[in-house]
Design an enzyme around this catalytic site. Sequence first.
Site, short mmCIF file in Angstrom:
data_model
loop_
_atom_site.label_atom_id
_atom_site.label_comp_id
_atom_site.label_asym_id
_atom_site.label_seq_id
_atom_site.Cartn_x
_atom_site.Cartn_y
_atom_site.Cartn_z
N GLU A 1 0.83 -1.20 0.00
CA GLU A 1 0.00 0.00 0.00
C GLU A 1 0.86 1.25 0.00
O GLU A 1 1.96 1.25 0.55
CB GLU A 1 -0.84 0.04 1.29
N CYS B 1 3.29 8.63 1.22
CA CYS B 1 3.62 7.71 2.32
C CYS B 1 3.86 6.34 1.68
O CYS B 1 2.97 5.80 1.02
CB CYS B 1 2.48 7.66 3.33
N CYS C 1 5.50 -6.99 7.74
CA CYS C 1 6.50 -6.43 8.66
C CYS C 1 6.81 -7.47 9.72
O CYS C 1 5.93 -8.20 10.16
CB CYS C 1 5.98 -5.16 9.31
N CYS D 1 4.62 -4.92 16.21
CA CYS D 1 4.02 -3.96 17.15
C CYS D 1 2.54 -4.32 17.31
O CYS D 1 1.84 -4.54 16.34
CB CYS D 1 4.18 -2.53 16.62
N CYS E 1 -0.50 -2.64 15.30
CA CYS E 1 -0.30 -2.30 13.88
C CYS E 1 -0.80 -3.40 12.96
O CYS E 1 -0.53 -4.58 13.18
CB CYS E 1 1.18 -2.02 13.64
N CYS F 1 -1.53 2.32 7.78
CA CYS F 1 -0.78 1.29 7.05
C CYS F 1 -1.29 -0.13 7.25
O CYS F 1 -1.67 -0.52 8.34
CB CYS F 1 0.68 1.37 7.43
N1 SAH Z 1 8.21 0.45 10.98
C1 SAH Z 1 8.28 1.88 11.02
C2 SAH Z 1 7.36 2.57 10.05
C3 SAH Z 1 5.96 2.11 10.10
S1 SAH Z 1 4.54 2.92 10.45
C4 SAH Z 1 8.04 2.37 12.43
O1 SAH Z 1 7.76 1.56 13.30
O2 SAH Z 1 8.17 3.56 12.66
C5 SAH Z 1 4.66 4.58 10.82
C6 SAH Z 1 4.00 4.96 12.15
O3 SAH Z 1 2.62 4.58 12.20
C7 SAH Z 1 4.68 4.27 13.31
O4 SAH Z 1 4.96 5.18 14.34
C8 SAH Z 1 3.64 3.25 13.74
O5 SAH Z 1 3.80 2.91 15.07
C9 SAH Z 1 2.34 4.00 13.44
N2 SAH Z 1 1.14 3.12 13.39
C10 SAH Z 1 1.05 1.87 12.94
N3 SAH Z 1 -0.19 1.37 13.11
C11 SAH Z 1 -0.91 2.34 13.71
C12 SAH Z 1 -2.27 2.44 14.16
N4 SAH Z 1 -3.13 1.43 14.04
N5 SAH Z 1 -2.66 3.60 14.73
C13 SAH Z 1 -1.79 4.65 14.87
N6 SAH Z 1 -0.51 4.62 14.45
C14 SAH Z 1 -0.06 3.48 13.89
#
Ligand code: SAH
Length: 329
Positions: free
Chosen positions: A67, A80, A87, A91, A94, A310
């Site tokens: 995406e 973006c 991944c 986390c 996510c 994402c």
């Molecule tokens: N792997 C990288 C980039 C990915 S996402 C990282 O961890 O930074 C970019 C941001 O979006 C990250 O801070 C991630 O924690 C956040 N993110 C992912 N899923 C989310 C969600 N459901 N709600 C809010 N932020 C989210």
Amino acid sequence: MRVKQIRRWILLGRAESFDAMSDLPKDLRAALAAEFTPLGTTIRKHLIASDATHKLLIRLHDGRHIECVLIQEDRRRTACISTQVGCAMGCVFCASGLNGVERNLTSGEILEQLIRLRNLTPPSDRLTHIVVMGMGEPMANLDQLLQALEVASHKDGLGISARHITISTVGLPAKMLRLAESGKQYHLAVSLHAPNNALRSKIVPTNEHTGIEAILQAADTFYAKTGRQVTYEYVVLGGLNDGPAEARELAQLLRGRQAHVNLIPFNDVEGLPYRRPTTEALQHLVKTLRQSGISVKIRKRKGSEIDAACGQLRQQVQREAMATAGTKM
Ligand code: SAH
């Protein structure tokens, strides 16, 4: 000479077919079209939200999907982009990591997301900013990412200033130090999400092996080497990391550092048990950080009705595919 022409057509002329490359001889265009395509990916879904946010689900040559998103605000055109299919970081809040990682993207696949998103803007516009905040952990695919960003930031490429390119990481210290050494002016964002190791390891499993101290140290070195202030991202999960104690601890952790904090209210992900924070909790976080002299902003929500966060669209398409396969059996 022909290679130069073709590159110009794709990078600057927005050509998506050889036929559109009008200064190439007709027979060469036909010969090329018989064997190749200028872009190696296809658009599987294109969603547009009422705030003019576009989201593309892109199909790669091997049938996998990624995406990317175009966010438009005033004259700003922000892409973006993703760096991996899935991944591995896991986390807990996510959508991208729900099924682990399938593979790294090539530099071409990373660059094509930018080209596809740029091609959605009016001809007089260009991309002004990039955030590497789509699917995947950028630092786990740093070589390919840096190659793509080299073209993105080159004046004969997409001409986007390195200072307008943000790389967001879960916090892989060795790679953060490598980026610092590269001498590039990219902006670094670190996904912190918690002010102490016990809580962070619950939310960000990789923290177990890394620890906050090593990440902050690497971020400080990045600042010292590049002169560029680091942003700390903090996904605010209602009732989990947004209490007064966490606010105080976060302020203490970042006090005295050249840091900016981006608070990101949790975006709902189907099937996950987390909730958005209350306005009071958010405001209390902001106030506590500001009182400690830390610059802080709440991330605005964009494209929420098209699941712009994402990994969510890909999840949905995978579920649909599984449901279809299910009915066939
Ligand atoms: N792997 C990288 C980039 C990915 S996402 C990282 O961890 O930074 C970019 C941001 O979006 C990250 O801070 C991630 O924690 C956040 N993110 C992912 N899923 C989310 C969600 N459901 N709600 C809010 N932020 C989210």
